[in-house]
Enzyme design. Structure first.
Site, short mmCIF file in Angstrom:
data_model
loop_
_atom_site.label_atom_id
_atom_site.label_comp_id
_atom_site.label_asym_id
_atom_site.label_seq_id
_atom_site.Cartn_x
_atom_site.Cartn_y
_atom_site.Cartn_z
N LYS A 1 0.84 -1.21 0.00
CA LYS A 1 0.00 0.00 0.00
C LYS A 1 0.87 1.25 0.00
O LYS A 1 0.63 2.21 -0.75
CB LYS A 1 -0.94 -0.01 1.22
CG LYS A 1 -2.04 -1.06 1.10
CD LYS A 1 -2.80 -1.32 2.39
CE LYS A 1 -3.74 -2.51 2.20
NZ LYS A 1 -4.48 -2.87 3.41
N GLN B 1 -4.41 -1.64 9.69
CA GLN B 1 -4.35 -2.94 9.02
C GLN B 1 -5.01 -4.03 9.88
O GLN B 1 -4.74 -4.15 11.07
CB GLN B 1 -2.88 -3.30 8.73
CG GLN B 1 -2.70 -4.57 7.93
CD GLN B 1 -3.32 -4.51 6.54
OE1 GLN B 1 -3.19 -3.52 5.82
NE2 GLN B 1 -4.02 -5.57 6.15
N ASP C 1 -11.14 2.54 3.89
CA ASP C 1 -11.49 1.12 3.83
C ASP C 1 -13.01 0.94 3.69
O ASP C 1 -13.48 -0.13 3.33
CB ASP C 1 -11.03 0.41 5.12
CG ASP C 1 -9.68 -0.29 4.97
OD1 ASP C 1 -9.27 -0.54 3.82
OD2 ASP C 1 -9.06 -0.58 6.00
#
Ligand code: NAD
Length: 292
Positions: A54, A98, A121
């Site tokens: 990422k 994460q 997200d």
């Protein structure tokens, strides 16, 4: 049957990333550099790989990125404090923690603490609601958004089709079902899960099957209606002594036996996986545009 169309996630992701690079350059000209903060708690090797890719993608697109690595013993309060600092940081447009964090962390509380306008997200309740409401200012979870993009770019018409989504997680299954039933896609959707009776029979009705379970090669040839489109979200490690690293990656679909029956199918790897990160970059760009 003729050969299936192989839905090439790598190629589609590359073109999404190209678009993001161009749009980011425009924003930079206007004084806004899209910024993503990625928080990693603990040393889970798979999470380290995901976070690394990422951050690398940000660099390749001209985004600003912040990688915050915290020890596994980090407390809930310490992690909350980091999130609140990122909420207040104007150079950060997107924030993600994460998954999965260590077990003593209440992940849901952390997600709720993220400013929903920076929740790239798409897991914050406000963004879940916006997805259900079809409000385009919300953030759509990256993996199902990537599946939809793959279908769209590949010219697969979902309107009026029977779709079966296997899996009801908030990360993949449920948002995927909402996207397929939306007024944009117009599919007729069934969500199947671990308690579904006669799963093979339910799948056999489907023109489009999306498998998001986490069980290697569960979906077999006799579950598939000839001509169906199969989207395999699963990423499973299976022991394989012939590989240097000791395992291979396989999806939730028994690809070798299923592919010959399909009109289109995603491979694993190289299907949905690369799309996820591309859509994360797209969401970060959207956040930068919306926040300014
Ligand atoms: P999850 O464990 O949260 O959810 C799995 C779902 O499968 C559950 O809703 C459960 O009801 C259902 N299920 C379990 N066993 C079943 C069975 N026997 N029959 C029918 N349904 C069953 O998992 P998730 O986070 O949704 O991920 C699913 C898979 O997708 C995993 O392999 C994961 O690694 C993969 N994944 C891939 C990407 C990507 O970028 N390609 C992103 C996220 C997840």
């Amino acid at each position: 049957m003729s050969k299936p169309q192989i839905l090439d996630g790598k190629a589609v992701a590359a073109s999404v990333l190209d678009e993001c690079r161009t749009e980011a350059a425009e924003l930079v000209k206007n004084g806004i550099t899209p910024g993503l903060a990625v928080v990693l708690v603990g040393e889970d090797p798979a999470s380290q790989v995901y976070v690394g890719s990422k951050v690398r993608a940000c660099g390749e697109l001209g985004f600003h990125s912040k990688k915050i690595e915290l020890p596994a013993e980090t407390t809930q309060d310490e992690l909350l404090k980091v999130v609140l600092e990122l909420n207040a940081d104007p150079s950060v447009h997107g924030i993600l923690v994460q998954s999965p964090p260590p077990p003593h962390i209440d992940e849901e509380a952390i997600v709720r603490a993220i400013d929903s306008r920076k929740d790239v997200d798409g897991f914050h309740p406000e963004n879940v609601a916006k997805l259900a409401l079809e409000d385009p200012t919300g953030f759509v979870p990256c993996t199902p958004a990537g599946c939809m993009k793959l279908l769209e770019v590949s010219g697969i018409d979902t309107s009026g089709k029977e779709a079966v989504v296997i899996g009801r997680s908030m990360i993949v299954g449920k948002p995927m079902a909402l996207l397929l039933v939306s007024k944009k896609a117009n599919a007729t959707v069934t969500i199947a899960h671990s308690r579904t009776a006669d799963l093979p029979g339910v799948c056999r009705r489907a023109d489009i099957v999306v498998a998001a379970v986490g069980r290697p090669e569960m979906v077999k040839a006799d579950w598939i209606k000839p001509g169906a489109v199969v989207i395999d979200v699963g990423i499973n490690r299976v022991d394989d002594a012939s590989k240097k690293r000791g395992y291979r990656l396989t999806g939730d679909v028994a690809y070798e036996e299923v592919a010959p029956l399909c009109s289109a199918i995603t491979p694993v790897p190289g299907g949905v996986g690369p799309m996820t990160i591309a859509m994360l970059m797209r969401n970060t760009l959207q956040a930068a545009k919306q926040l300014g």
